[in-house]
Design an enzyme around this catalytic site. Structure first.
Site, PDB file in Angstrom:
ATOM      1  N   ASP A   1      36.604  33.919  34.276  1.00  0.00           N
ATOM      2  CA  ASP A   1      37.226  34.167  35.576  1.00  0.00           C
ATOM      3  C   ASP A   1      36.099  34.640  36.482  1.00  0.00           C
ATOM      4  O   ASP A   1      35.483  35.676  36.218  1.00  0.00           O
ATOM      5  CB  ASP A   1      38.308  35.248  35.393  1.00  0.00           C
ATOM      6  CG  ASP A   1      39.093  35.533  36.668  1.00  0.00           C
ATOM      7  OD1 ASP A   1      38.730  34.979  37.719  1.00  0.00           O
ATOM      8  OD2 ASP A   1      40.053  36.318  36.595  1.00  0.00           O
TER       9      ASP A   1
ATOM     10  N   HIS B   1      40.762  42.968  35.656  1.00  0.00           N
ATOM     11  CA  HIS B   1      41.740  42.984  34.564  1.00  0.00           C
ATOM     12  C   HIS B   1      41.092  42.701  33.224  1.00  0.00           C
ATOM     13  O   HIS B   1      40.086  41.989  33.150  1.00  0.00           O
ATOM     14  CB  HIS B   1      42.836  41.934  34.835  1.00  0.00           C
ATOM     15  CG  HIS B   1      42.283  40.629  35.352  1.00  0.00           C
ATOM     16  ND1 HIS B   1      42.107  39.534  34.558  1.00  0.00           N
ATOM     17  CD2 HIS B   1      41.811  40.277  36.576  1.00  0.00           C
ATOM     18  CE1 HIS B   1      41.587  38.561  35.275  1.00  0.00           C
ATOM     19  NE2 HIS B   1      41.376  38.976  36.511  1.00  0.00           N
TER      20      HIS B   1
ATOM     21  N   GLU C   1      36.349  42.484  39.822  1.00  0.00           N
ATOM     22  CA  GLU C   1      36.377  41.748  41.084  1.00  0.00           C
ATOM     23  C   GLU C   1      36.579  42.638  42.307  1.00  0.00           C
ATOM     24  O   GLU C   1      37.701  42.788  42.777  1.00  0.00           O
ATOM     25  CB  GLU C   1      37.440  40.641  41.035  1.00  0.00           C
ATOM     26  CG  GLU C   1      38.785  41.028  40.464  1.00  0.00           C
ATOM     27  CD  GLU C   1      39.713  39.808  40.322  1.00  0.00           C
ATOM     28  OE1 GLU C   1      39.738  38.967  41.226  1.00  0.00           O
ATOM     29  OE2 GLU C   1      40.408  39.717  39.302  1.00  0.00           O
TER      30      GLU C   1
ATOM     31  N   GLU D   1      33.328  38.119  41.742  1.00  0.00           N
ATOM     32  CA  GLU D   1      33.894  38.405  40.421  1.00  0.00           C
ATOM     33  C   GLU D   1      33.066  37.817  39.287  1.00  0.00           C
ATOM     34  O   GLU D   1      32.543  36.711  39.393  1.00  0.00           O
ATOM     35  CB  GLU D   1      35.324  37.822  40.338  1.00  0.00           C
ATOM     36  CG  GLU D   1      35.996  38.024  38.980  1.00  0.00           C
ATOM     37  CD  GLU D   1      37.450  37.562  38.954  1.00  0.00           C
ATOM     38  OE1 GLU D   1      37.814  36.717  39.802  1.00  0.00           O
ATOM     39  OE2 GLU D   1      38.198  38.048  38.098  1.00  0.00           O
TER      40      GLU D   1
ATOM     41  N   HIS E   1      45.776  38.502  32.147  1.00  0.00           N
ATOM     42  CA  HIS E   1      45.916  39.899  32.569  1.00  0.00           C
ATOM     43  C   HIS E   1      46.453  40.683  31.385  1.00  0.00           C
ATOM     44  O   HIS E   1      47.657  40.820  31.204  1.00  0.00           O
ATOM     45  CB  HIS E   1      46.830  40.023  33.781  1.00  0.00           C
ATOM     46  CG  HIS E   1      46.195  39.504  35.039  1.00  0.00           C
ATOM     47  ND1 HIS E   1      45.578  40.322  35.946  1.00  0.00           N
ATOM     48  CD2 HIS E   1      46.036  38.245  35.490  1.00  0.00           C
ATOM     49  CE1 HIS E   1      45.076  39.588  36.927  1.00  0.00           C
ATOM     50  NE2 HIS E   1      45.341  38.316  36.678  1.00  0.00           N
TER      51      HIS E   1
ATOM     52  N   ASP F   1      37.662  31.203  43.745  1.00  0.00           N
ATOM     53  CA  ASP F   1      37.955  31.958  42.518  1.00  0.00           C
ATOM     54  C   ASP F   1      38.434  30.948  41.470  1.00  0.00           C
ATOM     55  O   ASP F   1      39.456  30.281  41.674  1.00  0.00           O
ATOM     56  CB  ASP F   1      39.041  32.999  42.836  1.00  0.00           C
ATOM     57  CG  ASP F   1      39.259  34.000  41.712  1.00  0.00           C
ATOM     58  OD1 ASP F   1      38.754  33.778  40.586  1.00  0.00           O
ATOM     59  OD2 ASP F   1      39.951  35.011  41.954  1.00  0.00           O
TER      60      ASP F   1
HETATM   61 CO    CO Z   1      40.336  37.696  38.077  1.00  0.00          CO
END
Ligand code: CO
Length: 352
Positions: free
Chosen positions: A119, A211, A244, A337, A219, A108
């Site tokens: 992300d 998020h 994700e 994700e 976030h 990640d």
């Molecule tokens: Co994330």
């Protein structure tokens, strides 16, 4: 006449405002796409590079340097979470953990350009020859519970389950991406994740979520659920979100392991401890917006000094420590994700 003139002027202002807003949003989306492409490229390379016997810390260093050598910053420390660990593991300094044949590994990672974020995550099963659990000097390497007489305890059935977990989470994401557009509710997204993952006989992890993203904010307030949580909140055109899905062969609920390798700056407070004061000043200057690991703090403090200075900062609420998260029932976990920009009739994936 006066009223009309005023309206006319107002119209002009509104048009100028709309043009400026549109212009800055296009520019912003360009940055999201640029940093998304960087993260996507590194993610793909990383998935090919990982192999049994490789040290986790070396793998992370390589990933992070591939991101930063483009001129982008890191939007968080690269998370490498193995087997039942779902998230928030990154290497402490001098980590001697190595990958084993058969490990299911969540990679990640993310970057930032001018505070705009990517992300993205992929899960892989580690392949390669079985390796002896010792280093060149004969020192045992850290592989708790993963070896039996020098061989990984992973059967053919285990491997099949791990590949299925990966397929479940990546299909869940694909199915979500096919419904994301202006007006989609969080409940619809969560239901899609859950239905897809359950169709494989697994469970989504319900206390981990995607998020919303904003400049300098990883976030940004809206959580994208991995189960139908009843939320009628709608995603809107122009929203930036990371989605994700996590699939688990265990309980689908994670709990905290008492290990903390990722930290976030929260706020400044007056402190008495001089070392803590120095460290906080350093962090608030250099690691202000994005989560960081000890590896990212430019300090001459050695490990124990760093730990002693961090303790009062955490106690005072200046620094938030993110605990490592693992599946409650020690089930295996897969995660996929992407970062997306919500559009009127669909969405643009920036990390493809
Ligand atoms: Co994330």
């Amino acid at each position: 006449m006066i009223i009309k003139l005023k309206l006319y002027k107002l119209d002009k202002y509104i048009i100028v405002f709309l043009v400026i807003t549109k212009f800055s949003r296009d520019n912003m989306d360009e940055e999201y796409e640029k940093v998304g492409a960087i993260a996507a490229k590194v993610r793909k390379q990383a998935a090919k590079k990982i192999t049994a016997g490789m040290k986790v810390v070396d793998f992370i260093d390589w990933i992070e340097s591939e991101v930063t050598k483009t001129g982008a910053g890191l939007s968080f420390p690269c998370n490498i979470s193995i087997n039942e660990i779902a998230a928030h593991y990154t290497s402490p300094v001098n980590d001697d953990t190595v990958f084993c044949n058969g490990d299911i590994v969540k990679i990640d990672l993310g970057g930032e350009i001018n505070g705009f974020i990517s992300d993205t995550a992929v899960t892989v099963v580690v392949e390669g020859d079985n390796i002896e659990p010792v280093d060149e000097d004969g020192k045992p390497l850290k592989m708790p519970g993963r070896f039996d007489d020098g061989n990984p305890v992973v059967t053919e059935d285990d491997l099949e389950e791990r590949y299925n977990l990966i397929e479940a989470s990546s299909n869940a994401l694909e199915n979500v991406l096919s419904i994301v557009k202006d007006g989609v509710t969080l409940n619809e997204i969560g239901k899609t994740v859950q239905d897809t993952i359950q169709s494989y006989g697994f469970t989504p992890i319900i206390n981990l979520a995607g998020h919303s993203l904003e400049q300098n904010n990883l976030h940004a307030g809206v959580s994208i659920p991995n189960y139908p949580d009843g939320s009628t909140h709608e995603l809107k055109e122009g929203d930036h979100v990371a989605i994700e899905p996590f699939a688990s062969s265990g309980s689908g609920i994670t709990s905290e392991v008492q290990q903390h390798y990722i930290f976030s700056f929260m706020n400044n407070k007056p402190l008495r401890n001089p070392q803590a004061k120095i460290l906080l000043k350093n962090i608030s200057k250099n690691n202000r917006y994005f989560p960081f690991a000890q590896r990212h703090v430019k300090t001459s403090m050695d490990d124990s000094k760093f730990a002693r200075a961090m303790r009062p900062l955490i106690m005072a609420g200046c620094i938030y420590p993110h605990a490592v998260l693992k599946d409650n029932a020690n089930g295996m976990v897969a995660q996929t994700e992407h970062t997306v920009i919500v559009e009127k009739d669909g969405c643009k994936v920036t990390t493809l």
